[in-house]
Design a protein around this motif. Structure first.
Motif, PDB file in Angstrom:
ATOM      1  N   UNK A 153       0.817  -1.214   0.000  1.00  0.00           N
ATOM      2  CA  UNK A 153       0.000   0.000   0.000  1.00  0.00           C
ATOM      3  C   UNK A 153       0.851   1.265   0.000  1.00  0.00           C
ATOM      4  N   UNK A 154       1.757   1.480   0.974  1.00  0.00           N
ATOM      5  CA  UNK A 154       2.581   2.689   0.908  1.00  0.00           C
ATOM      6  C   UNK A 154       3.612   2.656  -0.218  1.00  0.00           C
ATOM      7  N   UNK A 155       4.115   1.480  -0.560  1.00  0.00           N
ATOM      8  CA  UNK A 155       5.078   1.400  -1.663  1.00  0.00           C
ATOM      9  C   UNK A 155       4.449   1.952  -2.941  1.00  0.00           C
ATOM     10  N   UNK A 156       3.242   1.538  -3.231  1.00  0.00           N
ATOM     11  CA  UNK A 156       2.565   2.002  -4.447  1.00  0.00           C
ATOM     12  C   UNK A 156       2.036   3.429  -4.302  1.00  0.00           C
ATOM     13  N   UNK A 157       1.478   3.762  -3.159  1.00  0.00           N
ATOM     14  CA  UNK A 157       0.860   5.077  -2.963  1.00  0.00           C
ATOM     15  C   UNK A 157       1.893   6.199  -2.958  1.00  0.00           C
ATOM     16  N   UNK A 158       3.027   5.993  -2.310  1.00  0.00           N
ATOM     17  CA  UNK A 158       4.021   7.052  -2.163  1.00  0.00           C
ATOM     18  C   UNK A 158       4.776   7.368  -3.451  1.00  0.00           C
ATOM     19  N   UNK A 159       4.901   6.387  -4.347  1.00  0.00           N
ATOM     20  CA  UNK A 159       5.616   6.557  -5.614  1.00  0.00           C
ATOM     21  C   UNK A 159       6.977   7.240  -5.402  1.00  0.00           C
ATOM     22  N   UNK A 160       7.769   6.630  -4.537  1.00  0.00           N
ATOM     23  CA  UNK A 160       9.078   7.182  -4.189  1.00  0.00           C
ATOM     24  C   UNK A 160      10.038   7.149  -5.371  1.00  0.00           C
ATOM     25  N   UNK A 161      10.861   8.178  -5.464  1.00  0.00           N
ATOM     26  CA  UNK A 161      11.952   8.187  -6.437  1.00  0.00           C
ATOM     27  C   UNK A 161      13.106   7.369  -5.851  1.00  0.00           C
ATOM     28  N   UNK A 162      13.971   6.864  -6.714  1.00  0.00           N
ATOM     29  CA  UNK A 162      15.107   6.086  -6.224  1.00  0.00           C
ATOM     30  C   UNK A 162      15.928   6.929  -5.254  1.00  0.00           C
ATOM     31  N   UNK A 163      16.217   6.352  -4.084  1.00  0.00           N
ATOM     32  CA  UNK A 163      16.977   7.036  -3.048  1.00  0.00           C
ATOM     33  C   UNK A 163      16.121   7.860  -2.090  1.00  0.00           C
ATOM     34  N   UNK A 164      14.837   8.033  -2.407  1.00  0.00           N
ATOM     35  CA  UNK A 164      13.951   8.831  -1.550  1.00  0.00           C
ATOM     36  C   UNK A 164      13.463   8.014  -0.355  1.00  0.00           C
ATOM     37  N   UNK A 165      13.364   8.678   0.806  1.00  0.00           N
ATOM     38  CA  UNK A 165      12.844   8.073   2.043  1.00  0.00           C
ATOM     39  C   UNK A 165      11.715   8.946   2.556  1.00  0.00           C
ATOM     40  N   UNK A 166      10.635   8.294   3.017  1.00  0.00           N
ATOM     41  CA  UNK A 166       9.526   9.060   3.550  1.00  0.00           C
ATOM     42  C   UNK A 166       8.962   8.394   4.808  1.00  0.00           C
ATOM     43  N   UNK A 167       8.943   9.113   5.941  1.00  0.00           N
ATOM     44  CA  UNK A 167       8.286   8.607   7.149  1.00  0.00           C
ATOM     45  C   UNK A 167       6.779   8.832   7.046  1.00  0.00           C
ATOM     46  N   UNK A 168       6.001   7.991   7.730  1.00  0.00           N
ATOM     47  CA  UNK A 168       4.552   8.132   7.722  1.00  0.00           C
ATOM     48  C   UNK A 168       3.948   7.497   8.957  1.00  0.00           C
ATOM     49  N   UNK A 169       2.733   7.915   9.257  1.00  0.00           N
ATOM     50  CA  UNK A 169       1.948   7.336  10.345  1.00  0.00           C
ATOM     51  C   UNK A 169       1.000   6.315   9.726  1.00  0.00           C
ATOM     52  N   UNK A 170       0.909   5.141  10.327  1.00  0.00           N
ATOM     53  CA  UNK A 170       0.142   4.027   9.777  1.00  0.00           C
ATOM     54  C   UNK A 170      -0.774   3.462  10.852  1.00  0.00           C
ATOM     55  N   UNK A 171      -1.950   2.991  10.433  1.00  0.00           N
ATOM     56  CA  UNK A 171      -2.863   2.280  11.336  1.00  0.00           C
ATOM     57  C   UNK A 171      -2.408   0.820  11.370  1.00  0.00           C
TER      58      UNK A 171
END
Length: 184
Positions: free
Chosen positions: A106-124
């Motif tokens: 779910x977050x892998x697809x939703x965030x659409x990160x660029x190579x090398x990008x990191x993103x923190x998030x709050x998850x249920x």
């Protein structure tokens, strides 16, 4: 529709998942037979996401025990199966069901990160087999675009690099899950 299976690396356990991409989003239905904290359980769950991979509906049922239903609006507002607001997970877009590697998609697809990008998030986060829902902090990083991502369970000080397939479904999640070779 694709069907696939994962084996647990933590003990006895297997999951059989049906994944379907639809015009209005994505839907999965799955059965997990597993063991956690020395307790065996069976879990049936369904998850529906919109076209942007935001979780809109989840239903989990432990065989012979509890049930949980969540309704999300895609913007971080949640209600339970009785329509009650769930303020404890307000702002969370994604869910993480402890018993399955699927919810990492779910977050892998939703965030659409660029190579090398990191993103923190709050998850249920939904623990199994007790189906308790809590807000946790996680982070995802793109190691190799469309092929490998790093998961950080900040709330439990756990990190793993996961390889994924063309749909973002986990192939290998070291120490936790391995995709079985038979795919239909």
């Amino acid at each position: 529709m694709r069907e696939l299976r994962w084996a647990s690396q933590e003990g006895d356990g297997i999951e059989h998942l049906a994944f379907e991409a639809r015009e209005d989003g994505f839907q999965v239905e799955s059965v997990v037979v597993g063991q956690r904290y020395g307790k065996s359980y069976g879990l049936h769950y369904e998850v529906r996401c919109d076209t942007q991979w935001r979780t809109r509906y989840a239903r989990l049922k432990i065989v012979g025990a509890g049930e949980l239903e969540l309704h999300g609006d895609g913007d971080g507002h949640w209600r339970d199966g009785h329509g009650l607001m769930l303020s404890a997970i307000e702002g969370c877009i994604d869910i993480d069901i402890a018993a399955t590697p699927f919810t990492n998609t779910l977050p892998i697809r939703r965030l659409q990160l660029a190579q090398g990008e990191r993103r923190p998030l709050q998850v249920a986060y939904i623990s199994t087999p007790d189906l308790q829902v809590t807000r946790v902090e996680q982070a995802y990083s793109c190691i190799e675009l469309g092929r490998e991502y790093r998961y950080e369970g900040i709330f439990r000080n756990f990190t793993a690099n996961m390889k994924v397939d063309e749909d973002g479904l986990v192939l290998d999640y070291p120490t936790l899950f391995t995709r079985l070779p038979r795919e239909r």
